[in-house]
Design an enzyme around this catalytic site. Structure first.
Site, PDB file in Angstrom:
ATOM      1  CG  ASP A   1      -1.830   1.111   1.068  1.00 40.81           C
ATOM      2  OD1 ASP A   1      -2.834   0.888   0.231  1.00 40.81           O
ATOM      3  OD2 ASP A   1      -1.701   2.201   1.803  1.00 40.81           O
TER       4      ASP A   1
HETATM    5  C1  LIG Z   1       2.588   8.455  -5.753  1.00 43.04           C
HETATM    6  C2  LIG Z   1       2.452   7.293  -6.636  1.00 43.04           C
HETATM    7  C3  LIG Z   1       1.106   6.475  -6.651  1.00 43.04           C
HETATM    8  N1  LIG Z   1       1.064   5.357  -7.813  1.00 43.04           N
HETATM    9  C4  LIG Z   1       0.341   4.499  -7.824  1.00 43.04           C
HETATM   10  C5  LIG Z   1       0.697   3.240  -7.071  1.00 43.04           C
HETATM   11  C6  LIG Z   1      -0.569   2.558  -6.640  1.00 43.04           C
HETATM   12  O1  LIG Z   1      -1.150   1.540  -7.713  1.00 43.04           O
HETATM   13  C7  LIG Z   1      -1.457   3.640  -6.054  1.00 43.04           C
HETATM   14  C8  LIG Z   1      -1.717   3.789  -4.632  1.00 43.04           C
HETATM   15  O2  LIG Z   1      -2.869   2.961  -4.324  1.00 43.04           O
HETATM   16  P1  LIG Z   1      -2.839   1.668  -3.555  1.00 43.04           P
HETATM   17  O3  LIG Z   1      -4.076   1.676  -2.611  1.00 43.04           O
HETATM   18  O4  LIG Z   1      -1.378   1.561  -2.694  1.00 43.04           O
HETATM   19  O5  LIG Z   1      -2.770   0.578  -4.378  1.00 43.04           O
HETATM   20  P2  LIG Z   1      -3.778   0.211  -5.581  1.00 43.04           P
HETATM   21  O6  LIG Z   1      -5.197   0.372  -4.992  1.00 43.04           O
HETATM   22  O7  LIG Z   1      -3.282   0.682  -6.619  1.00 43.04           O
HETATM   23  O8  LIG Z   1      -3.452  -1.270  -5.743  1.00 43.04           O
HETATM   24  P3  LIG Z   1      -3.648  -2.654  -4.744  1.00 43.04           P
HETATM   25  O9  LIG Z   1      -4.390  -1.977  -3.496  1.00 43.04           O
HETATM   26  O10 LIG Z   1      -4.715  -3.515  -5.503  1.00 43.04           O
HETATM   27  O11 LIG Z   1      -2.351  -3.330  -4.654  1.00 43.04           O
HETATM   28  O12 LIG Z   1      -0.956   4.693  -6.416  1.00 43.04           O
HETATM   29  C9  LIG Z   1       1.785   5.461  -8.824  1.00 43.04           C
HETATM   30  O13 LIG Z   1       1.604   5.018  -9.724  1.00 43.04           O
HETATM   31  N2  LIG Z   1       2.767   6.434  -8.963  1.00 43.04           N
HETATM   32  C10 LIG Z   1       3.046   7.531  -7.863  1.00 43.04           C
HETATM   33  O14 LIG Z   1       3.810   8.307  -8.281  1.00 43.04           O
END
Ligand SMILES: Cc1cn([C@H]2C[C@H](O)[C@@H](COP(=O)(O)OP(=O)(O)OP(=O)(O)O)O2)c(=O)[nH]c1=O
Length: 193
Positions: A77
């Site tokens: 997360d």
């Molecule tokens: C800050 C940042 C976040 N992110 C993304 C990563 C994660 O996919 C998302 C954070 O949300 P999360 O809730 O961590 O992850 P998710 O819902 O996408 O996937 P899952 O819970 O099924 O594993 O933001 C980027 O792609 N680039 C960035 O610079």
């Protein structure tokens, strides 16, 4: 490499395309399973990096009852942390615009919590990166939000996308951690298994 992992069936439980991309870069055999809907609430006594580590464990626990011996589950997360507050995924277009206005011209931290779970044991760790944004114009914010629709990203931005190219002045710590998986730290933990 990582021959020690041959005894496990590795499962990445995530809907995040970025996490899948990063796991694939590690070069180990794994399968992706979508994550059931997880209640991502957390005790308000938690601060900073404790929060995504707690949620990564919650994501793992949603899966635990379905696990078989020999499986190694990876959950994660990512949150943006600024001025003592969590910036998770934005609420719609307006929420994304508001978030980017708040991040503009300031520095913040990105914490990713990672949890490794088997039927016998569970361990988790976090990684932290610092990101400094340049001042973003209103046009740049609107262009990015409307073209990239970053509602699935913590902090309403993708460091790996246009806004990261033109708007991020500096990064300290792992770049991949910001994208959603501190892959070098994960590799270090997997090597120990
Ligand atoms: C800050 C940042 C976040 N992110 C993304 C990563 C994660 O996919 C998302 C954070 O949300 P999360 O809730 O961590 O992850 P998710 O819902 O996408 O996937 P899952 O819970 O099924 O594993 O933001 C980027 O792609 N680039 C960035 O610079």
């Amino acid at each position: 490499m990582l021959d020690n992992l041959k005894k496990y069936q590795i499962i990445l439980a995530s809907n995040s395309p970025r996490r899948k991309e990063l796991m694939s870069g590690l070069g180990v055999d794994y399968v992706v399973r979508t994550l059931p809907d997880v209640d991502e609430s957390y005790p308000d006594t938690l601060v900073g990096a404790e929060i995504p580590e707690y949620i990564a464990r919650e994501k793992a626990d949603a899966y635990r009852t379905m696990m078989e011996p020999g499986e190694l589950l990876i959950t994660a997360d990512t949150i943006v942390w600024m001025d003592g507050k969590v910036l998770g995924k934005p609420e719609g277009r307006e929420g994304a615009i508001e978030m980017l206005r708040a991040l503009s011209g300031k520095s913040h931290q990105v914490f990713t919590g990672v949890c490794l779970t088997t039927t016998e044991w569970q361990k988790s760790f976090t990684a932290s990166s610092e990101v400094v944004f340049d001042v973003l114009s209103e046009d740049e914010i609107l262009y990015y939000v409307d073209r990239y629709q970053p509602m699935d990203k913590a902090g309403a931005y993708g460091v790996q996308e246009w806004i990261g190219y033109i708007g991020v002045k500096s990064i300290s710590g792992s770049f991949y951690n910001i994208m959603g998986l501190p892959i070098q730290k994960l590799y270090g933990e997997l090597k120990k298994l």
